[in-house]
Design an enzyme around this catalytic site. Sequence first.
Site, PDB file in Angstrom:
ATOM      1  N   CYS A  11      -3.278  -4.760 -10.535  1.00  0.00           N
ATOM      2  CA  CYS A  11      -2.599  -4.958  -9.254  1.00  0.00           C
ATOM      3  C   CYS A  11      -3.573  -5.552  -8.235  1.00  0.00           C
ATOM      4  O   CYS A  11      -4.617  -4.971  -7.965  1.00  0.00           O
ATOM      5  CB  CYS A  11      -2.059  -3.621  -8.751  1.00  0.00           C
ATOM      6  SG  CYS A  11      -1.432  -3.661  -7.070  1.00  0.00           S
ATOM      7  N   SER A  12      -3.224  -6.690  -7.656  1.00  0.00           N
ATOM      8  CA  SER A  12      -4.127  -7.334  -6.696  1.00  0.00           C
ATOM      9  C   SER A  12      -4.320  -6.480  -5.444  1.00  0.00           C
ATOM     10  O   SER A  12      -5.428  -6.426  -4.900  1.00  0.00           O
ATOM     11  CB  SER A  12      -3.617  -8.729  -6.313  1.00  0.00           C
ATOM     12  OG  SER A  12      -2.362  -8.654  -5.678  1.00  0.00           O
TER      13      SER A  12
END
Length: 113
Positions: A11-12
């Site tokens: 997940c960025s």
Amino acid sequence: MNVVLYHNPKCSTSRNALTLLRERGIEPTVVDYLKTGWDAATLQRLASGAGVGLGGLLRTKEAGAKALLEANASDAAVLKAVLAEPILIERPIVETDKGARIGRPIERVLEVL
């Protein structure tokens, strides 16, 4: 200060929260909850520390979480679902002695530092 980051490395936003903490000289204990899973006590502590119910920890972009919210599921039902499918919890979550925050937007993690 003890800082724990409940993290999904894919997940960025979660990666950006980790970077934000490190830029402030904080090396958190990183928990990859997709590998370790959740336990009821931790989830209840995080919900309480964030000032939300268990439903407040759900990731609304996940179909299973959305269905639970739409059904107004009980805490027991939410807990059962999340223990079976850890991905249903929002990420990242940062926990310190001051409480817990869901890092969306990531600057919210600063509230408990």
